[in-house]
Design a protein around this motif. Structure first.
Motif, PDB file in Angstrom:
ATOM      1  N   LYS A 188      10.213   4.532  -3.388  1.00 45.01           N
ATOM      2  CA  LYS A 188       8.783   4.556  -3.678  1.00 45.01           C
ATOM      3  C   LYS A 188       8.533   4.279  -5.152  1.00 45.01           C
ATOM      4  O   LYS A 188       7.621   3.522  -5.512  1.00 45.01           O
ATOM      5  N   ARG A 202      -4.084   4.008  -5.832  1.00 50.97           N
ATOM      6  CA  ARG A 202      -3.670   3.728  -4.453  1.00 50.97           C
ATOM      7  C   ARG A 202      -2.610   2.635  -4.403  1.00 50.97           C
ATOM      8  O   ARG A 202      -1.719   2.653  -3.553  1.00 50.97           O
ATOM      9  N   SER A 203      -2.686   1.685  -5.338  1.00 49.45           N
ATOM     10  CA  SER A 203      -1.739   0.567  -5.321  1.00 49.45           C
ATOM     11  C   SER A 203      -0.309   1.023  -5.599  1.00 49.45           C
ATOM     12  O   SER A 203       0.646   0.351  -5.219  1.00 49.45           O
ATOM     13  N   ASP A 230       0.524  10.240  -5.328  1.00 45.00           N
ATOM     14  CA  ASP A 230       0.421  11.415  -4.467  1.00 45.00           C
ATOM     15  C   ASP A 230      -0.416  12.531  -5.072  1.00 45.00           C
ATOM     16  O   ASP A 230      -0.972  13.357  -4.348  1.00 45.00           O
ATOM     17  N   SER A 284       9.078   0.618  -5.916  1.00 45.42           N
ATOM     18  CA  SER A 284       7.957  -0.180  -5.424  1.00 45.42           C
ATOM     19  C   SER A 284       6.740  -0.042  -6.339  1.00 45.42           C
ATOM     20  O   SER A 284       6.060  -1.023  -6.653  1.00 45.42           O
ATOM     21  N   ALA A 285       6.470   1.191  -6.791  1.00 45.60           N
ATOM     22  CA  ALA A 285       5.327   1.428  -7.674  1.00 45.60           C
ATOM     23  C   ALA A 285       5.498   0.703  -9.001  1.00 45.60           C
ATOM     24  O   ALA A 285       4.562   0.081  -9.511  1.00 45.60           O
ATOM     25  N   GLU A 344       0.588   4.127  -4.624  1.00 46.03           N
ATOM     26  CA  GLU A 344       0.724   5.229  -3.673  1.00 46.03           C
ATOM     27  C   GLU A 344       0.842   6.568  -4.390  1.00 46.03           C
ATOM     28  O   GLU A 344       1.703   7.396  -4.072  1.00 46.03           O
TER      29      GLU A 344
END
Length: 257
Positions: A74, A219-220, A224, A77-78, A222
């Motif tokens: 994650k 949001r792009s 939390d 990816s971010a 993700e």
């Protein structure tokens, strides 16, 4: 601790046991191209089951391995999103920029004004900025904790239109009275803002657009929760973090330059 066959240890260390637990079909993730025969795979499954009965901590280790792997993926990816959209994250005409506007150590913080952890970090960030001449810290407010977060975020952005973003932000986030419009008006008056203008600007298109952009960026990647720190385009730190941890992250960023 009970000793298990060495190959079982390798399964745990290499994440294969985690894959087994995550898969609906035993060893589905590793069956293709594997040197194991069906009989060997069945034997391994049997050994794993017996091991779990004997030492349930193996299960928690496997779950931890899964969670760690997912977190790493994650984060990767971010950070890829951050690298591909660097100006959107690092450059802003609506968010407050703290520290050195031309600093080479670029950090972005996503925060919610109602977040208790974000509030606690206000002092640490002041200390960090004072100790790091090359730090450029962009603060992006995002209302993710409900209607009162939205009100506070709108008010902070509106205060920026009176050149009082930081003054009002700190006053509001350190105020402990019950949230609401009356509180916003009182704090705004205390720091010398035009309260009626602030209320008008809270509902303005520029404020709505700026907040929508910040939320879209969150949001792009993700996101939390808050606070979340982007350390350049090399590291993402979600959640509350100590001053020493932030200093260490900046040292790693500086070393990478």
């Amino acid at each position: 601790m009970t000793q298990f066959p060495s190959f079982l240890s390798r399964l745990v260390a290499g994440g294969m046991l985690a894959a087994l637990l995550a898969s609906t079909t035993p060893f589905a993730a590793h069956a293709q191209g594997s040197s194991f025969t069906p009989a060997q795979r069945a034997e391994i499954v049997s050994i794993v089951r017996d091991a779990l009965k004997t030492d349930p901590s193996i299960l928690s280790d496997a779950v931890a391995a899964l969670q760690s792997k997912a977190s790493e993926q994650k984060a990767a990816s971010a950070l890829d999103v951050v690298r591909r959209n660097a100006p959107l994250f690092g450059d802003s005409s609506t968010d407050i920029v703290l520290g050195n506007p031309h600093g080479t150590l670029r950090v972005v913080e996503f925060y919610d004004p109602r977040c208790p952890y974000c509030r606690k970090m206000l002092g640490d960030l002041d200390t960090l900025i004072a100790a790091t001449p090359d730090l450029r810290l962009v603060e992006k407010v995002i209302p993710i904790l409900g209607p009162n977060s939205m009100l506070d975020a709108q008010a902070i952005m509106a205060a920026g239109q009176q050149n009082a973003y930081l003054t009002f932000q700190k006053a509001l986030m350190t105020d402990t009275s019950a949230p609401g419009q009356d509180r916003i008006r009182r704090v705004a008056a205390q720091v010398g803002l035009d309260v009626d203008r602030l209320e008008r600007d809270m509902k303005s298109a520029p404020v709505a657009t700026a907040l929508a952009k910040n939320v879209a960026l969150a949001r792009s990647i993700e996101l939390d929760g808050t606070p979340t720190f982007l350390i350049g385009d090399r590291e993402i730190i979600p959640g509350a973090v100590s001053l020493d941890e932030l200093k260490a992250a900046l040292a790693r960023l500086k070393k990478s330059h």
